[in-house]
Scaffold this motif. Structure first.
Motif, short mmCIF file in Angstrom:
data_model
loop_
_atom_site.label_atom_id
_atom_site.label_comp_id
_atom_site.label_asym_id
_atom_site.label_seq_id
_atom_site.Cartn_x
_atom_site.Cartn_y
_atom_site.Cartn_z
N ALA A 1 0.28 -0.57 -0.14
CA ALA A 1 0.06 -0.17 -0.07
C ALA A 1 0.64 1.56 -0.19
CB ALA A 1 -1.02 -0.06 1.65
N ALA B 1 2.43 2.09 -3.45
CA ALA B 1 1.39 2.13 -4.60
C ALA B 1 0.77 3.57 -4.14
CB ALA B 1 0.52 1.11 -4.38
N ARG B 2 1.31 3.96 -2.32
CA ARG B 2 0.69 5.03 -2.41
C ARG B 2 -0.86 5.24 -2.29
NH1 ARG B 2 4.29 9.17 -2.63
NH2 ARG B 2 3.21 10.65 -1.71
N LYS B 3 -1.27 3.53 -1.27
CA LYS B 3 -3.12 3.86 -1.18
C LYS B 3 -3.47 3.43 -0.14
CE LYS B 3 -3.67 3.42 -5.93
NZ LYS B 3 -4.52 4.79 -6.48
N VAL B 4 -4.21 3.24 0.13
CA VAL B 4 -4.43 2.69 1.62
C VAL B 4 -5.06 1.69 1.53
CG1 VAL B 4 -6.91 2.68 4.11
CG2 VAL B 4 -5.62 4.50 2.19
#
Length: 104
Positions: free
Chosen positions: A72, A75-78
């Protein structure tokens, strides 16, 4: 009980979870000597500190949380993660604490 007595079985040692514990207790009430080894990945067997299966489930969950965190973050995601457990929540609590401590 008759079959156990016919086979000469005087005692049973069993690794059981909550549901099977009731069966073992009923056999105990009928006179069979019983030893219960608690087994539950949720660590929810009453009067036990840690049951067999919990440490393995915890280490696998912590490893999975760390991998999900790294994926995460890169990918710069939550990431939303679901862990095993019906009622107790011990795996989620302790795995979350352990995963945070490894990053501090």
């Amino acid at each position: 009980m008759k079959r156990l007595q016919a086979e000469g079985i005087e005692a049973v040692i069993s690794a059981v979870g909550n549901q099977e514990l009731e069966i073992l207790y009923k056999l105990h009430l009928k006179g069979l000597h019983t030893v219960c080894i608690p087994r539950s990945i949720e660590n929810d067997v009453a009067c036990t500190a840690v049951s067999f299966g919990f440490n393995t489930a915890l280490s696998v969950t912590v490893d999975m949380l760390n991998k999900a965190y790294q994926a995460a973050r890169s990918a710069r995601k939550v990431a939303v993660v679901e862990v095993p457990g019906k009622q107790a929540g011990w795996i989620a609590l302790q795995a979350g604490i352990a995963a945070v401590q490894t990053r501090c």
